[in-house]
Design an enzyme around this catalytic site. Sequence first.
Site, PDB file in Angstrom:
ATOM      1  N   ARG A   1    -117.244   8.171  72.439  1.00 19.19           N
ATOM      2  CA  ARG A   1    -117.247   9.537  72.976  1.00 19.19           C
ATOM      3  C   ARG A   1    -118.014   9.560  74.292  1.00 19.19           C
ATOM      4  NH1 ARG A   1    -119.076  15.210  70.065  1.00 19.19           N
ATOM      5  NH2 ARG A   1    -121.064  14.154  69.681  1.00 19.19           N
TER       6      ARG A   1
ATOM      7  N   ASP B   1    -128.241  16.997  66.482  1.00 18.46           N
ATOM      8  CA  ASP B   1    -127.967  16.554  67.839  1.00 18.46           C
ATOM      9  C   ASP B   1    -128.048  17.756  68.768  1.00 18.46           C
ATOM     10  OD1 ASP B   1    -125.576  17.947  67.584  1.00 18.46           O
ATOM     11  OD2 ASP B   1    -124.322  16.159  67.489  1.00 18.46           O
TER      12      ASP B   1
END
Length: 545
Positions: free
Chosen positions: A172, A452
Amino acid sequence: MSIQVQQPLPRHRVLAKVTAEMKPGYETILTPDALLFLADIERRFGRQRRNLLEDRQDRQDRFDYGEFPTFLPETAHIRAGIWEVDPTPAALRDRRVEITGPVDRKMMINALNCGAKMFMADFEDATAPTFDNMMQGQINMYDYARDTLSLHDEAKGKDYTLNETTATMLVRPRGWHLEEAHITVDGRPMSASLFDFGLHIFHNGKRLADKGTGPFYYLPKLESHLEARLWNDVFNYAQTFVDIPHGTIKSTVLIETLPAAFEMDEILYELRHHITGLNCGRWDYIFSYIKTLRNHKDYVLPDRAEVGMDKAFLRAYSLKLIETCHRRRAHAMGGMAAQIPVKNDTDANDAAFAKVRADKEREVLAGHDGTWVAHPALVPVAMEVFDEHMPLPHQILRKQVNPHIPESSMLAPHSGSITEAGLRTNISVGITYIAAWLSGRGAVPIHNLMEDAATAEISRSQIWQWLRHGATIELADGQTAKMNSALFEKTLKGELEKLETSMSADDFSRGHYTQASEIFTKTATSVDFVDFLTLPAYDQLLKLS
């Protein structure tokens, strides 16, 4: 259509400029040819990226003044059309459990070995974007593609190597809105997306393609099918340059913004030769819901703990994603289970695993083809649930009656309470996460959850929304109050004092809690909503580097 390019790039072209210190190992990645390639893709695609970011702002302005996200009338023919995405390669057909994590070397090895079907190496939300973190991640990807990824931990006297069978790697890159300050092209920082993707495909694309294990990507934060079209253009060019067949690159798009949820068909269509599925990026999606509808008082959300996937706009979006993907023969991936094992507390640990099991049962029974976990210990639980209810590699061809998802349900807010405890949690978790991020860590265990950047985004955007609309808060003493600056400042002071007294003065100072508090306060209380807190946080990160 193939694109003809000269290879290698001509030497008289200006290289991308590295403004950071060159540390040992960087020279393997930042080669002259790689820097030429970075400069080339930035010049080819950078202007369109910036134009699309302006389009985002124009659309948000319309939302602020009364419009709502909707299915686009100009693309109705795509939604009504009969078409499918290209066939999925063998390496991506069974995705029942995927684990995600930062690009740290040891964590990557452990994730690849943990028994999950896929591992998403995250240069974005789970990794603080210090230049060394980004470069070490690229070095790790380089070694992985050459079957040399290993680590000797001198402190523990332990060697980490890959098992004979590992998870399939997906990468990603960072989102379109971010830039890499340490690499400039024509005097300006280049796109972080193109930097992350460019280095990976340049060094590893051909090797991974020859082995049938890539190159595979997760694409974050898209807000429109036009942004997907830009990625498709980048893929087409890159494939020709590294000399791999058209359609070799495969991507999965995270549907983690509210506008993108109304363009899922169109996103699949734009990437139909380069996509295998969509993913429910649930935490960022909550943040985007607040961000997109921020000026509309009827869409204020309750405490984060009450915003679950089983109801309101989150349930509708999940079911709509499944319906859309399966109609186009694409994978419909479920969301993240952020729980982590609770040490020395059997009851709490059992409760956490029970939540994971219930969440995964909801996903597989609804029709999802796979799911995410944040910790290796959760892989067996998720795998057991999907093995029980999904004996085949996926459910794309399963015959099922999908409930009708009206457009209004895609916007329906959750009901519930806004509490002082919720306010305190948002402040504490938000500041704790940002402090860790400024210290170089992007995946942080907080209150038995692996958090996150989406965590801090939800925390500060909820407070902004509550302040903006004067939400009623249930106080700990049983009274109620209107959310205002005085209440926020009082609560902020109390939570900071708790953090400060829980550690030494040196740890508090070295942990960047003061700077984190300033960033959190600014992004939670500013008059104009700050699009991403990672933008001012990145400015601070550069000062600390």
